[in-house]
Design an enzyme around this catalytic site. Structure first.
Site, short mmCIF file in Angstrom:
data_model
loop_
_atom_site.label_atom_id
_atom_site.label_comp_id
_atom_site.label_asym_id
_atom_site.label_seq_id
_atom_site.Cartn_x
_atom_site.Cartn_y
_atom_site.Cartn_z
N SER A 94 0.83 -1.21 0.00
CA SER A 94 0.00 0.00 0.00
C SER A 94 0.85 1.25 0.00
O SER A 94 0.41 2.31 -0.42
CB SER A 94 -0.84 0.09 1.27
OG SER A 94 -1.60 -1.04 1.44
N HIS A 136 -0.87 -2.92 -7.57
CA HIS A 136 -1.62 -2.51 -6.38
C HIS A 136 -3.12 -2.60 -6.63
O HIS A 136 -3.67 -1.88 -7.47
CB HIS A 136 -1.20 -1.07 -5.99
CG HIS A 136 -1.83 -0.63 -4.71
ND1 HIS A 136 -2.39 0.61 -4.53
CD2 HIS A 136 -2.00 -1.29 -3.53
CE1 HIS A 136 -2.86 0.70 -3.30
NE2 HIS A 136 -2.65 -0.44 -2.68
N GLU A 193 -3.41 -0.46 -10.12
CA GLU A 193 -2.28 0.45 -10.33
C GLU A 193 -1.06 -0.39 -10.68
O GLU A 193 -0.69 -1.30 -9.93
CB GLU A 193 -2.01 1.26 -9.06
CG GLU A 193 -3.08 2.30 -8.77
CD GLU A 193 -2.80 3.13 -7.52
OE1 GLU A 193 -3.19 4.30 -7.48
OE2 GLU A 193 -2.20 2.59 -6.54
N ASN A 196 -3.74 5.92 -3.00
CA ASN A 196 -3.49 6.09 -1.56
C ASN A 196 -2.87 7.45 -1.23
O ASN A 196 -3.06 7.96 -0.13
CB ASN A 196 -2.62 4.96 -1.02
CG ASN A 196 -3.43 3.70 -0.75
OD1 ASN A 196 -4.66 3.75 -0.76
ND2 ASN A 196 -2.77 2.59 -0.53
N1 3HC Z 1 -16.69 -10.20 -3.16
C1 3HC Z 1 -17.59 -10.25 -4.15
N2 3HC Z 1 -18.56 -9.36 -4.32
C2 3HC Z 1 -18.65 -8.37 -3.42
C3 3HC Z 1 -17.74 -8.24 -2.34
C4 3HC Z 1 -16.73 -9.21 -2.23
N3 3HC Z 1 -15.81 -9.18 -1.25
N4 3HC Z 1 -18.07 -7.12 -1.64
C5 3HC Z 1 -19.14 -6.58 -2.24
N5 3HC Z 1 -19.49 -7.33 -3.31
C6 3HC Z 1 -20.56 -7.08 -4.24
C7 3HC Z 1 -21.89 -7.37 -3.61
O1 3HC Z 1 -22.27 -8.72 -3.75
C8 3HC Z 1 -22.83 -6.43 -4.35
O2 3HC Z 1 -23.25 -7.03 -5.54
P1 3HC Z 1 -24.66 -6.63 -6.17
O3 3HC Z 1 -24.47 -5.24 -6.72
O4 3HC Z 1 -24.92 -7.64 -7.21
O5 3HC Z 1 -25.63 -6.69 -5.05
C9 3HC Z 1 -21.93 -5.25 -4.69
O6 3HC Z 1 -20.57 -5.68 -4.57
C10 3HC Z 1 -22.15 -4.10 -3.76
O7 3HC Z 1 -21.98 -4.56 -2.41
P2 3HC Z 1 -22.99 -4.24 -1.22
O8 3HC Z 1 -24.40 -4.17 -1.76
O9 3HC Z 1 -22.69 -5.19 -0.11
O10 3HC Z 1 -22.55 -2.84 -0.65
P3 3HC Z 1 -22.30 -1.47 -1.37
O11 3HC Z 1 -23.23 -1.22 -2.50
O12 3HC Z 1 -22.25 -0.50 -0.26
O13 3HC Z 1 -20.84 -1.61 -1.99
C11 3HC Z 1 -18.51 -1.44 -1.81
C12 3HC Z 1 -19.77 -2.03 -1.22
C13 3HC Z 1 -18.24 -2.04 -3.19
C14 3HC Z 1 -17.37 -1.83 -0.86
C15 3HC Z 1 -18.68 0.12 -1.94
O14 3HC Z 1 -19.13 0.66 -0.74
C16 3HC Z 1 -17.39 0.83 -2.33
O15 3HC Z 1 -17.03 0.89 -3.50
N6 3HC Z 1 -16.71 1.39 -1.31
C17 3HC Z 1 -15.41 2.06 -1.51
C18 3HC Z 1 -14.33 1.02 -1.44
C19 3HC Z 1 -12.97 1.62 -1.63
O16 3HC Z 1 -12.78 2.84 -1.69
N7 3HC Z 1 -11.97 0.73 -1.71
C20 3HC Z 1 -10.60 1.15 -1.82
C21 3HC Z 1 -9.99 1.17 -0.46
S1 3HC Z 1 -8.30 1.65 -0.52
C22 3HC Z 1 -7.48 0.23 -0.82
O17 3HC Z 1 -8.01 -0.85 -0.89
C23 3HC Z 1 -6.00 0.37 -0.99
C24 3HC Z 1 -5.24 -0.32 0.09
O18 3HC Z 1 -3.85 -0.21 -0.26
C25 3HC Z 1 -5.44 0.27 1.49
#
Ligand code: 3HC
Length: 310
Positions: A144, A165, A177, A215
């Site tokens: 990260s 990434h 990335e 990030n």
């Molecule tokens: N595996 C498979 N499918 C998944 C899943 C997983 N782990 N998590 C969520 N999904 C699917 C769900 O099944 C759902 O599918 P559907 O549309 O058919 O119902 C869809 O994704 C949406 O999930 P939810 O309905 O449970 O919830 P949300 O609509 O709130 O979406 C989210 C969840 C996709 C996490 C959304 O809130 C989001 O995009 N959040 C931002 C995430 C983000 O910014 N990530 C980056 C973080 S930084 C990082 O990772 C870098 C690291 O270095 C720190």
């Protein structure tokens, strides 16, 4: 049909992997990120080996992948349960596991490291496989925040080393990335870009700078949100609501911080602060440090800025 769904469906015939030079991938570390990377690679027709430290960690990774595949299959094959079952079993059939790192990399095209964010641990890992993995094998880190060049420094294949990434949750987030250091060769860079596309991800090219693109913007944004809370300007709930409804973000900064893990947020900031002590955005945040010291790490521990049902 969305592009990712098309890539997913095409994967059953393993055609996606055929177009890429990378056919076998070894993922070292089967945590949230590592198991997500392994899952997406297997979904798109690649043969995968997950390397973990013990059988318990392997079982945990397999369980996570199974649950996630069920969610993916439900979306992709909602009217066809036998196709959904076939998709899950074919994908799982492409994932092998091992606790023997050196044995696992003897015949692989790409090694992706997704272990703890500790330079010493990453050095140990890559030094132990540099002379064992085939010459053509590309090494990559999913770090990260640590510099890819620093991680690669212990190997004799700096030209075949880069950053890949991913974002959490890996099966859902569409971005990859691709990080190249000054020593990453064009051939390695092109193969990493092609592989990202074979996974169905959209790739962006990043220099080896702190936090790459996402990030570097996201972590200071979360940090500024926590400082806003420390000053008493607004509550976490109101800040989250504001950023979701006012800026169209899928999660507010506190929901996201809890989701990523407060320890991860702190670790990234601390590392950058050590390197760049004059950058005010990277300064330690007392409230974040307090929560982490109390074991309140976010969703994974049941409490962070919010409380969760475990
Ligand atoms: N595996 C498979 N499918 C998944 C899943 C997983 N782990 N998590 C969520 N999904 C699917 C769900 O099944 C759902 O599918 P559907 O549309 O058919 O119902 C869809 O994704 C949406 O999930 P939810 O309905 O449970 O919830 P949300 O609509 O709130 O979406 C989210 C969840 C996709 C996490 C959304 O809130 C989001 O995009 N959040 C931002 C995430 C983000 O910014 N990530 C980056 C973080 S930084 C990082 O990772 C870098 C690291 O270095 C720190």
């Amino acid at each position: 049909m969305t592009t990712s769904l098309m890539v997913l469906k095409r994967s059953l015939s393993a055609s996606a992997a055929m177009s890429s030079a990378i056919k076998h991938v070894t993922v070292v570390g089967g945590g949230l990120m590592g198991s997500g990377i392994a899952q997406v690679a297997a979904q798109t027709g690649h043969e995968v080996t997950i390397v973990e430290v013990n059988d318990d960690a392997i079982k945990k990774a397999q369980k996570g992948i199974q649950t996630s595949l069920q969610r993916v299959a439900k979306k992709a094959y909602k009217d066809n349960s036998s196709e959904a079952e076939k998709f899950i079993s074919t994908t799982l059939g492409r994932i092998k596991t091992s606790v023997d790192l050196q044995g696992a990399v003897k015949n692989t095209d790409l090694v992706i490291e997704a272990i703890v964010e500790n330079l010493g641990a990453k050095h140990k890992l890559f030094s132990s496989i540099d002379s064992v993995a085939p010459q053509h094998t590309i090494f990559a880190s999913n770090t990260s925040s640590l510099p890819i060049g620093d991680i690669a420094s212990v190997t004799k294949r700096k030209d075949r080393f880069g950053g890949l990434h991913f974002f959490n949750p890996v099966p859902v987030m569409k971005l990859l990335e691709v990080v190249r250091t000054p020593e990453t060769s064009d051939d390695t860079y092109n193969k990493m870009m092609d592989w990202g596309k074979a996974l169905g991800k959209t790739t962006v090219t990043c220099k080896d700078t702190p936090g790459f693109i996402v990030n570097r913007l996201l972590v200071p944004y979360i940090a500024e949100s926590i400082r806003m809370l420390e000053r008493g300007d607004a509550s976490p709930r109101d800040i989250d609501t504001a950023m979701k409804l006012g800026a169209g973000y899928p999660m507010g900064p506190f929901e996201l911080a809890d989701y990523v893990g407060l320890d991860t947020n702190k670790f990234i900031l601390d590392g950058w602060y050590e390197k760049y002590p004059n950058e005010p955005l990277f300064k330690p945040i007392p409230l974040l440090n307090k929560l982490v010291s109390e074991g309140k790490l976010g969703v994974k521990s049941g409490e962070g800025f919010y409380k969760y049902n475990k």
